[in-house]
Design a protein around this motif. Structure first.
Motif, PDB file in Angstrom:
ATOM      1  N   TRP A  40       0.816  -1.211   0.000  1.00 32.01           N
ATOM      2  CA  TRP A  40       0.000   0.000   0.000  1.00 32.01           C
ATOM      3  C   TRP A  40       0.852   1.264   0.000  1.00 32.01           C
ATOM      4  CZ3 TRP A  40      -4.447   2.039  -1.109  1.00 32.01           C
ATOM      5  CH2 TRP A  40      -4.832   3.259  -0.547  1.00 32.01           C
ATOM      6  N   ARG A  41       1.837   1.333   0.912  1.00 26.53           N
ATOM      7  CA  ARG A  41       2.636   2.569   1.007  1.00 26.53           C
ATOM      8  C   ARG A  41       3.375   2.828  -0.310  1.00 26.53           C
ATOM      9  NH1 ARG A  41       7.210  -0.584   4.519  1.00 26.53           N
ATOM     10  NH2 ARG A  41       8.789  -0.597   2.876  1.00 26.53           N
ATOM     11  N   GLU A  42       3.852   1.760  -0.970  1.00 21.18           N
ATOM     12  CA  GLU A  42       4.591   1.932  -2.219  1.00 21.18           C
ATOM     13  C   GLU A  42       3.653   2.282  -3.375  1.00 21.18           C
ATOM     14  OE1 GLU A  42       7.037  -1.529  -2.663  1.00 21.18           O
ATOM     15  OE2 GLU A  42       8.384  -0.938  -1.028  1.00 21.18           O
ATOM     16  N   GLU A  43       2.459   1.704  -3.380  1.00 21.08           N
ATOM     17  CA  GLU A  43       1.483   2.039  -4.420  1.00 21.08           C
ATOM     18  C   GLU A  43       1.077   3.514  -4.317  1.00 21.08           C
ATOM     19  OE1 GLU A  43      -1.225   1.943  -7.539  1.00 21.08           O
ATOM     20  OE2 GLU A  43       0.455   0.622  -7.022  1.00 21.08           O
ATOM     21  N   VAL A  44       0.838   3.987  -3.101  1.00 14.77           N
ATOM     22  CA  VAL A  44       0.504   5.395  -2.897  1.00 14.77           C
ATOM     23  C   VAL A  44       1.645   6.287  -3.374  1.00 14.77           C
ATOM     24  CG1 VAL A  44       0.103   7.156  -1.131  1.00 14.77           C
ATOM     25  CG2 VAL A  44      -1.095   4.968  -1.001  1.00 14.77           C
ATOM     26  N   GLY A  45       2.875   5.861  -3.108  1.00 12.24           N
ATOM     27  CA  GLY A  45       4.026   6.639  -3.543  1.00 12.24           C
ATOM     28  C   GLY A  45       4.191   6.693  -5.051  1.00 12.24           C
ATOM     29  N   ARG A  46       3.687   5.669  -5.744  1.00 17.07           N
ATOM     30  CA  ARG A  46       3.766   5.668  -7.211  1.00 17.07           C
ATOM     31  C   ARG A  46       2.642   6.483  -7.834  1.00 17.07           C
ATOM     32  NH1 ARG A  46       5.285   0.220  -6.341  1.00 17.07           N
ATOM     33  NH2 ARG A  46       3.101  -0.418  -6.500  1.00 17.07           N
ATOM     34  N   THR A  47       1.413   6.284  -7.350  1.00 19.10           N
ATOM     35  CA  THR A  47       0.264   6.928  -7.974  1.00 19.10           C
ATOM     36  C   THR A  47       0.118   8.388  -7.542  1.00 19.10           C
ATOM     37  OG1 THR A  47      -1.182   6.092  -6.212  1.00 19.10           O
ATOM     38  CG2 THR A  47      -0.955   4.746  -8.206  1.00 19.10           C
ATOM     39  N   ARG A  48       0.362   8.672  -6.281  1.00 20.09           N
ATOM     40  CA  ARG A  48       0.373  10.030  -5.723  1.00 20.09           C
ATOM     41  C   ARG A  48      -0.988  10.720  -5.850  1.00 20.09           C
ATOM     42  NH1 ARG A  48       6.259  11.921  -8.282  1.00 20.09           N
ATOM     43  NH2 ARG A  48       7.303   9.946  -7.777  1.00 20.09           N
ATOM     44  N   ARG A  49      -1.168  11.704  -5.041  1.00 19.61           N
ATOM     45  CA  ARG A  49      -2.345  12.566  -5.138  1.00 19.61           C
ATOM     46  C   ARG A  49      -2.045  13.682  -6.127  1.00 19.61           C
ATOM     47  NH1 ARG A  49      -4.930  14.139   0.447  1.00 19.61           N
ATOM     48  NH2 ARG A  49      -5.923  12.095   0.129  1.00 19.61           N
TER      49      ARG A  49
END
Length: 232
Positions: A20-29
């Motif tokens: 999850w933390r890495e996916e958020v870091g890739r997709t970003r807000r």
């Protein structure tokens, strides 16, 4: 403390949280699409010999998981750092990045879970895997006061203190805002747990936690810890 922080940052013990933390870091807000996310576990932040240890829940996906510093870059942190500044425990009322120059006086921020969890909900198993980091940090800091934000942090702290040999009453004291629990270790050390509603946007926007309530708890923490205000 530096060795502990390095262990925390390198941790990959919880597959769900790592993904999850890495996916958020890739997709970003969208608002942060030009920023490079930290996307790793978070070490504690602040005085390594703090008299007050503030214990939250877990990093937020687009706050700490983005900036790489506890409570930095989200609305919960905005509330907390503003209150710490009013209490004379922070050098400035805002926290925007890990290199913004913010200093804490006699305070260290930490969490029972060091990775951003989906929907802000870590599992009990994830809390247990992360527990040794919290336990070791508390041993190294040796705070006179532990200010716990929210019921999740309160339960995690009690479990950690029991494991460390502190004399925690049975039945376990329930979380409530303003709760005050003096504790003594078998070796004679003493600390006091203070309960405070979490500084979440929901609690603040609904008035569950007001600035006056947060200020009162921080004043009590400062009094118990015997801290002076931060020099500007």
């Amino acid at each position: 403390m530096a060795a502990l922080d390095a262990l925390v940052v390198d941790c990959r013990a919880c597959p769900r949280l790592v993904a999850w933390r890495e996916e958020v870091g890739r997709t970003r807000r969208a608002a942060f699409r030009d920023q490079e996310y930290w996307a790793r576990p978070l070490p504690g932040f602040g005085d390594p010999e703090a008299a007050i240890q503030v214990v939250g829940l877990a990093p937020s996906a687009h706050g700490s998981n983005r900036t790489g510093r506890m409570f930095t870059g989200d609305r919960s942190g905005d509330v907390l750092f503003a209150a710490l500044h009013r209490a004379g425990l922070a050098s400035r009322p805002t926290a925007t990045s890990a290199d913004d120059g913010l200093r804490l006086n006699g305070v260290r921020l930490t969490a029972p879970v060091r990775c951003a969890p989906p929907a802000d909900r870590p599992t009990p198993a994830e809390r247990r895997r992360c527990g040794p980091y919290l336990a070791r940090e508390l041993e190294l800091v040796g705070p006179r006061v532990v200010l716990v934000l929210g019921g999740f942090g309160w339960r995690a702290m009690l479990a950690t203190l029991v494991e460390q040999g502190w004399d925690v009453p049975r039945p376990r004291p329930r979380f409530r805002h303003g709760a005050e629990l003096p504790l003594v270790h078998a070796d004679g050390r003493a600390t006091t747990l203070l309960g405070c509603y979490h500084v979440s946007p929901r609690n603040v926007s609904t008035g569950v936690l007001t600035p006056a309530m947060l200020d009162a708890v921080l004043h009590r923490a400062r009094t118990l810890a015997g801290l002076a205000a931060l020099d500007s």
